[in-house]
Write a protein that holds these residues in place. Structure first.
Motif, PDB file in Angstrom:
ATOM      1  N   UNK A 164      47.478  38.845  53.647  1.00  9.80           N
ATOM      2  CA  UNK A 164      47.502  40.294  53.825  1.00  9.80           C
ATOM      3  C   UNK A 164      47.455  41.028  52.502  1.00  9.80           C
ATOM      4  N   UNK A 165      47.748  40.354  51.373  1.00 12.05           N
ATOM      5  CA  UNK A 165      47.857  41.055  50.087  1.00 12.05           C
ATOM      6  C   UNK A 165      46.562  41.689  49.570  1.00 12.05           C
ATOM      7  N   UNK A 166      45.364  41.200  49.637  1.00 10.04           N
ATOM      8  CA  UNK A 166      44.925  39.877  50.087  1.00 10.04           C
ATOM      9  C   UNK A 166      44.784  38.927  48.900  1.00 10.04           C
ATOM     10  N   UNK A 167      45.054  37.632  49.153  1.00 10.07           N
ATOM     11  CA  UNK A 167      44.931  36.609  48.122  1.00 10.07           C
ATOM     12  C   UNK A 167      44.524  35.301  48.796  1.00 10.07           C
ATOM     13  N   UNK A 168      43.223  35.155  49.024  1.00  9.03           N
ATOM     14  CA  UNK A 168      42.711  34.004  49.746  1.00  9.03           C
ATOM     15  C   UNK A 168      42.970  32.703  48.997  1.00  9.03           C
ATOM     16  N   UNK A 169      42.840  32.715  47.670  1.00  2.42           N
ATOM     17  CA  UNK A 169      43.028  31.500  46.887  1.00  2.42           C
ATOM     18  C   UNK A 169      44.431  30.939  47.027  1.00  2.42           C
ATOM     19  N   UNK A 170      45.445  31.795  46.866  1.00  2.00           N
ATOM     20  CA  UNK A 170      46.826  31.332  46.983  1.00  2.00           C
ATOM     21  C   UNK A 170      47.138  30.891  48.406  1.00  2.00           C
ATOM     22  N   UNK A 171      46.583  31.590  49.394  1.00  2.00           N
ATOM     23  CA  UNK A 171      46.796  31.204  50.789  1.00  2.00           C
ATOM     24  C   UNK A 171      46.270  29.792  51.039  1.00  2.00           C
ATOM     25  N   UNK A 172      45.094  29.485  50.500  1.00  2.00           N
ATOM     26  CA  UNK A 172      44.535  28.140  50.654  1.00  2.00           C
ATOM     27  C   UNK A 172      45.413  27.097  49.975  1.00  2.00           C
ATOM     28  N   UNK A 343      32.584  26.015  44.301  1.00  2.00           N
ATOM     29  CA  UNK A 343      33.453  26.630  45.299  1.00  2.00           C
ATOM     30  C   UNK A 343      33.357  28.141  45.163  1.00  2.00           C
ATOM     31  N   UNK A 344      33.694  28.877  46.219  1.00  2.00           N
ATOM     32  CA  UNK A 344      33.699  30.343  46.109  1.00  2.00           C
ATOM     33  C   UNK A 344      34.739  30.810  45.103  1.00  2.00           C
ATOM     34  N   UNK A 345      34.515  31.958  44.501  1.00  3.92           N
ATOM     35  CA  UNK A 345      35.471  32.542  43.556  1.00  3.92           C
ATOM     36  C   UNK A 345      36.661  33.082  44.348  1.00  3.92           C
ATOM     37  N   UNK A 346      37.841  32.457  44.146  1.00  2.26           N
ATOM     38  CA  UNK A 346      39.016  32.845  44.918  1.00  2.26           C
ATOM     39  C   UNK A 346      40.193  33.271  44.037  1.00  2.26           C
ATOM     40  N   UNK A 347      39.988  33.396  42.748  1.00  2.00           N
ATOM     41  CA  UNK A 347      41.037  33.929  41.885  1.00  2.00           C
ATOM     42  C   UNK A 347      42.212  33.001  41.657  1.00  2.00           C
ATOM     43  N   UNK A 348      41.945  31.726  41.353  1.00  2.00           N
ATOM     44  CA  UNK A 348      43.000  30.755  41.038  1.00  2.00           C
ATOM     45  C   UNK A 348      42.970  30.475  39.538  1.00  2.00           C
TER      46      UNK A 348
END
Length: 383
Positions: A164-172, A343-348
């Motif tokens: 919801x933050x959103x932060x797809x990388x951390x969620x994964x 991989x997609x750019x997910x901000x890790x």
């Protein structure tokens, strides 16, 4: 493998604990962090300000914290694990209420001198909580559906808040790190097969939802996915980051252009060159040899941690070490795959190399837990 609970009679005491630390692992972490200091110094044009200096101070503080955490008996961390998880979860809820917004995401809590990112804490406390749960649970029950429900709730509840933050990388990372602990604990592979099918269905639903009233991701997240599939479609827009990153890495060749001689970073073509894309600076300046050296250091860290987990006869210590090791592996694997276009750019961020306060301190605290499990592991009479 048989497991035992360490007692005060079979673990080191006092200063002996310092000698029982895995000093090879500490030296490896210092070497990785040193590479990060060099890259931050280079990205700032040969200056310790604004990145390298603060990063070195944080690493020093984190290193002391790691040793302090390592000195604390493992039974304390087993006891505190559920409370640490609940605290991190409460902070995630607090982010939704009063979190600071940066770069379009609400992920931080402003504490004045520092910006705390609770999702970083959750990566560690989730592993701790799951390890404590499975160390309590009878191994014969780990695959029973009733005893699988709670771990799933522990994983999915914070994942939903992070998305919801959103932060797809951390969620994964939360899902994969939690799943790793379940796998190491011996949960049936049938559950993981069902999870793979569920993820495949979710991916299909995500792609089909684009442009509808029930769209599941933000527009920028869809751009990242489509950019990953075809970065050349928009080289000056959504594909700019990954295009410039590939140019930088390709120009490094075998031995690189030399320290502080990278044109892509020096001329500011590289985006987020001090955080998520710092690996491209290293690849440009030190080439394939420098990149392989960093990857080798990461690999050695993983090997030492796996060896510690395998040799640990305490179930909580072994599961916690294994889970944190997988989480660390996912950090650098996802980051490197991201900047190389795999991989997609997910901000890790790149662990211990990318600039950042919360990630650096939390990661060193996690290695403190690994060291605590190593120092306080049960010892036989022959050891």
């Amino acid at each position: 493998m048989s497991y035992a609970v360490p007692s005060h009679r079979d673990t080191p005491r006092g200063l002996a604990k310092l000698f029982a630390l895995n000093w090879a692992l500490i030296l490896l972490l210092c070497a990785v962090a040193g590479a990060g200091f060099l890259m931050l110094y280079s990205n700032a044009g040969g200056s310790f300000s604004p990145w390298a200096g603060p990063q070195m101070i944080r690493f020093g503080v984190g290193l002391v914290a790691m040793v302090v955490i390592a000195m604390v008996p493992l039974r304390f961390w087993r006891w505190v694990a559920p409370f640490a998880y609940l605290g991190a979860f409460a902070l995630l809820v607090l982010v939704e209420i009063m979190g600071s917004i940066g770069m379009g995401a609400q992920r931080w809590i402003d504490l004045g001198p520092i910006q705390l990112q609770p999702s970083e804490l959750m990566k560690v406390t989730l592993v701790m909580a799951l390890a404590a749960y499975y160390s309590w649970l009878d191994p014969k029950k780990v695959s029973h559906i009733f005893w699988v429900i709670l771990p799933l709730v522990l994983i999915l509840a914070p994942t939903a808040l992070v998305l919801k933050q959103p932060d797809l990388g951390t969620a994964l990372l939360l899902v994969m790190g939690g799943g790793a602990v379940m796998f190491l604990a011996g949960v049936s592979l049938w559950y993981f097969g069902a999870a793979v099918l569920t993820v495949a269905g979710m991916v299909y639903a995500v792609l089909k939802s684009k442009g509808t009233s029930w769209q599941l991701l933000e527009d920028y997240q869809y751009r990242r996915i489509f950019t990953f599939l075809d970065p050349a479609a928009d080289p000056l827009g959504a594909g700019y980051h990954i295009t410039q990153a590939k140019i930088a890495m390709g120009s490094g060749g075998l031995a690189g252009r030399g320290f502080m001689q990278g044109t892509q970073s020096r001329l500011n073509f590289l985006p987020e060159k001090h955080t998520d894309f710092i690996f491209t600076t290293l690849a440009e300046e030190f080439g394939f040899m420098g990149s392989a050296t960093l990857l080798g250091l990461y690999t050695l860290v993983i090997v030492f941690c796996i060896a510690s987990a395998i040799s640990n006869r305490d179930r909580f210590g072994a599961l916690m070490t294994g889970g944190l090791t997988v989480t660390f592996f996912l950090f650098f694997a996802v980051n490197m795959g991201m900047v190389m276009g795999l991989m997609p750019v997910v901000g890790v961020p790149l662990p211990l190399v990318s600039y950042g306060g919360s990630a650096m301190l939390v990661l060193l605290a996690a290695f403190g837990l690994v060291q605590s499990a190593h120092v306080h592991r049960p010892r036989s009479q022959q050891d």
